[in-house]
Write an enzyme that holds these catalytic residues in place. Structure first.
Site, PDB file in Angstrom:
ATOM      1  N   LEU A   1       0.825  -1.202   0.000  1.00 51.99           N
ATOM      2  CA  LEU A   1       0.000   0.000   0.000  1.00 51.99           C
ATOM      3  C   LEU A   1       0.865   1.261   0.000  1.00 51.99           C
ATOM      4  O   LEU A   1       1.697   1.447   0.880  1.00 51.99           O
ATOM      5  CB  LEU A   1      -0.888  -0.013   1.253  1.00 51.99           C
ATOM      6  N   ASP A   2       0.647   2.130  -0.957  1.00 54.61           N
ATOM      7  CA  ASP A   2       1.330   3.429  -1.024  1.00 54.61           C
ATOM      8  C   ASP A   2       2.855   3.280  -1.065  1.00 54.61           C
ATOM      9  O   ASP A   2       3.585   4.209  -0.730  1.00 54.61           O
ATOM     10  CB  ASP A   2       0.938   4.318   0.161  1.00 54.61           C
ATOM     11  N   GLU A   3       3.326   2.117  -1.472  1.00 53.99           N
ATOM     12  CA  GLU A   3       4.767   1.896  -1.494  1.00 53.99           C
ATOM     13  C   GLU A   3       5.299   1.697  -2.914  1.00 53.99           C
ATOM     14  O   GLU A   3       6.455   1.379  -3.094  1.00 53.99           O
ATOM     15  CB  GLU A   3       5.125   0.661  -0.644  1.00 53.99           C
TER      16      GLU A   3
END
Lengths: 279, 279, 279, 279
Positions: free
Chosen positions: C222-224
């Site tokens: 996530l969001d990486e």
């Protein structure tokens, strides 16, 4: 939509103005939520914008404020309500599209009453959003006739502001004087660089490394009106003219959106050929 | 300091140039670490800058490259070494100070040989950093005498580049022609806006919402040389002229530093009145 | 729409790659119009993107390039054509609206095949632009069922890229693995600050002076995912949460537009958790 | 240097505060030149900063203002004068150099009393500008002894503010409590991203496309103090760690300069973990 009422005052400067103004609002049992002021030293003019909350009598408040201010004071009490605007366009869609989409979702902070175009090309698009579109061609008409036709339509809507969202015709002083300080234009350059026609072409040929856009209040001199907002975007040697135009569209939208926010929230004062913006 | 050797090539465009150039470097057992090119379509001119590693024979490499390129090719093989610069100033310290401090700590990527000032005001400051300062007054001298006196000093240093770090006198075409494309100037406006004298005053009076600075290669037309870098900074209605000048100093330093980095790393080509920058 | 064909190559680095590649194109009588390359020193990996003009045989060109490159080379020859995309949304309109308006006027540089929403709220708006809208609710379904339903629709369109234009559900690794490096997300913060939910609320509570948005390639964290573009906008102490969200919408649109331009022009390579962007 | 006297007031909010404050200044025959205020709704706290001109009696003015304000009011009357600062450094020169050069030319708007370094490396450079340098090593000392040695020196100067210009040691709560809201730090990242050590390394490894710097008021939590200013600068895939550090130095200088300007002009209020900045 706007959270509070707004008072705008312009007058010659003298000691004690803030105390006098604040005392009047206190007597009216109104709470000042935000207050900004500025003194233009060169003209010794005082400007202030107040946001305030409470139940008010606009006429009485105006009268009481005027009574404690210099004789040249201009006092505007603006109850919170959505502003009404008419948009004028030629052929380019990007600024119009941005405004219509926001309006569709109720986030423009203004009511779009109509769109006027001197070309018919954006009519179907405007109708998609169920906004009236008026085609007023400049062809086969004198400038006077062209403007008269537009003014008839504009006047019928009684707009608070007229937004030139890439309207590519010059307006005469008599047109502008009908809506003084109420016509907002977007110019596709970083003024005062590249006034007049084809600013991206001028920028490309000069080899600048930044291009810009400027939103300004329209006055009688082409691209010379008081500037509200300006933005720039970097360009490189391998950006051709088409790339510059495309990149420029993004900042034109952005600059117009920012300027409109300031205008619609009554944050812009015109002072000579400058603006004072209580942002 | 610079990590690799650099080759710069400019010639008329034709098919197969990259293949031909890369093949020559491969035969010399040199490894291309970075390569950027650009074709100016209007003039059908090809520009490339290569960084490469390995042991080289500059004369042989130049000759071999020229042999596979069009007859108008200009080939420059630049071994990695610090560039030598002379700085010219008038009275303002901010750009000079920034350069001298970086130089003192070995992070300018150039060797400052000397500072020349047409006023003596920055002499003590320059000496603080143990850099020679030459005062060449323009007073009581014709433009020709003034420039001859400066050229005598400049020539004695054989600088790679001359940096006008707020040097406020106009240089004649004959002066500029002695160091073609090797004199870099910082102009304190967002060119082409506000050419000439007192750009901050012009900006203040026009009421712009952004002010800028421009670093450019000096040619024969005042403030008309090919632009290297430009930056802007926002200003507001309550910024007076002094505030603008102060804010402007920050971007002047920053723009000059960025332009110098590009120049000192041989990343800037001049093409007509534009630059190509392989950043 | 795209001006030239594109070749993208990724392989382990060794001396002479550029010479070898350029020689192949020369033998195919193709003219290299632009070429950019980058060597990731840590992994000793070579990346290049070429634009070239001429009549080509993609299979033969791929084969001939592979024959002169290291065995691990990945060669992609991409003929110029519009990319096909599907957009996924939840409730927010601003990014979708920006894409639909550009598409309507033929300036998106992509064909929008369909919009999928896990809420029905943007259906009417999408239909206004005569684009199919598929409502796939996550309610009453397991994550697996929800994703299967979306994949059935997605697969039927065979899109080049999937754009998450404020799609507010997390996608599982098995979903992402069906479209590796082909799903683009916009996150409404300056990553890695404020990952996860309510980034504007987090930013407001922390008292930052800039807020940002990030477009990234979606991977399993996530969001990486690898970051493509990031932008920021200043905020002040008197901006409340609603002001921040509104201001943020502007940069979300802008960041997504910039990232899409890079993606649609095949300028983005993924290398580990980073991107290489030949802009 | 500062143009006017400043009054700063913080108190619980209630109706009529502006009127009450302005009336007191009017009775003292003082002219309000600029006034900005802000109400923090969550804590119902009122903040204002006034610039005013005229001959004043600070004690009487403070007393008269307090008498018309809520009991929790904090009133600061600050006569115009240069602030006194002490700078603390470790090894990096760029922020210190920028401050020393401005100070040398009288344009810092502050008096630098001394520089304290926990390494001796910047001593000669500081002495060049005829500013005292105190070397206080942290080696061979406990944190308590180290801080006591620094405080002895600091207290002897009675500075208005302490500037941590790349001071790379953590300060204990007891140290900070001696100069509450008077220690300013520059952190070399865009907080809250990359707190702690080696933020550029963290940024490089994450593959961000923008790097930043943050100036903040120091409190007891590392990198958690109220933020004053933040700036960013774009980076690309071919910027290695050294490039990022170099680029970062530019914005560190710039952010610290901007923050100092706000601090030295008494424009910054701390409210919880946020700042209110009347710029």
């Amino acid at each position: 939509m706007e959270k509070h009422h707004v008072a705008r005052i312009k007058c010659s400067d003298r000691k004690g103005l803030i105390a006098a103004i604040a005392a009047v609002l206190y007597r009216h049992d109104l709470n000042i939520v935000a207050m900004k002021e500025f003194v233009d030293i060169s003209s010794e003019t005082f400007f202030t914008r107040l946001e305030f909350a409470g139940t008010m009598n606009p006429e009485q408040l105006t009268e009481d404020l005027a009574s404690v201010l210099p004789g040249d004071a201009v006092v505007n009490i603006i109850p919170r309500r959505k502003k009404k605007i008419v948009i004028m366009v030629t052929k380019e869609y990007h600024c119009l599209g941005d405004l219509l989409v926001r309006h569709y979702f109720g986030e423009l902070h203004a009511e779009i009453l109509a769109v006027i175009g001197n070309h018919p090309i954006l009519e179907a698009f405007t109708h998609t959003f169920r906004i009236p579109f008026h085609h007023v061609s400049h062809e086969g008409r004198s400038q006077g006739q062209f403007e008269a036709a537009m003014l008839t339509i504009l006047d019928s809507y009684s707009p608070d502001f007229i937004i030139l969202a890439k309207f590519m015709r010059i307006l005469s002083p008599s047109f502008v004087s009908r809506y003084p300080e109420r016509i907002i234009n977007i110019h596709h350059s970083f003024l005062p660089a590249f006034v007049g026609a084809s600013p991206y072409k001028q920028a490309f040929e000069r080899g600048v490394k930044l291009i810009g856009a400027t939103a300004h209040v329209v006055n009688n001199d082409l691209d010379e009106g008081p500037i509200i907002t300006q933005k720039i975007i970097p360009v490189q040697h391998d950006d051709d003219l088409r790339d510059m135009v495309e990149a420029g569209h993004e900042i034109e939208k952005s600059v117009l959106a920012d300027a409109l926010k300031m205008i619609l929230e009554d944050r812009v004062f015109v002072s000579g050929n400058k603006t004072i913006i209580f942002s």
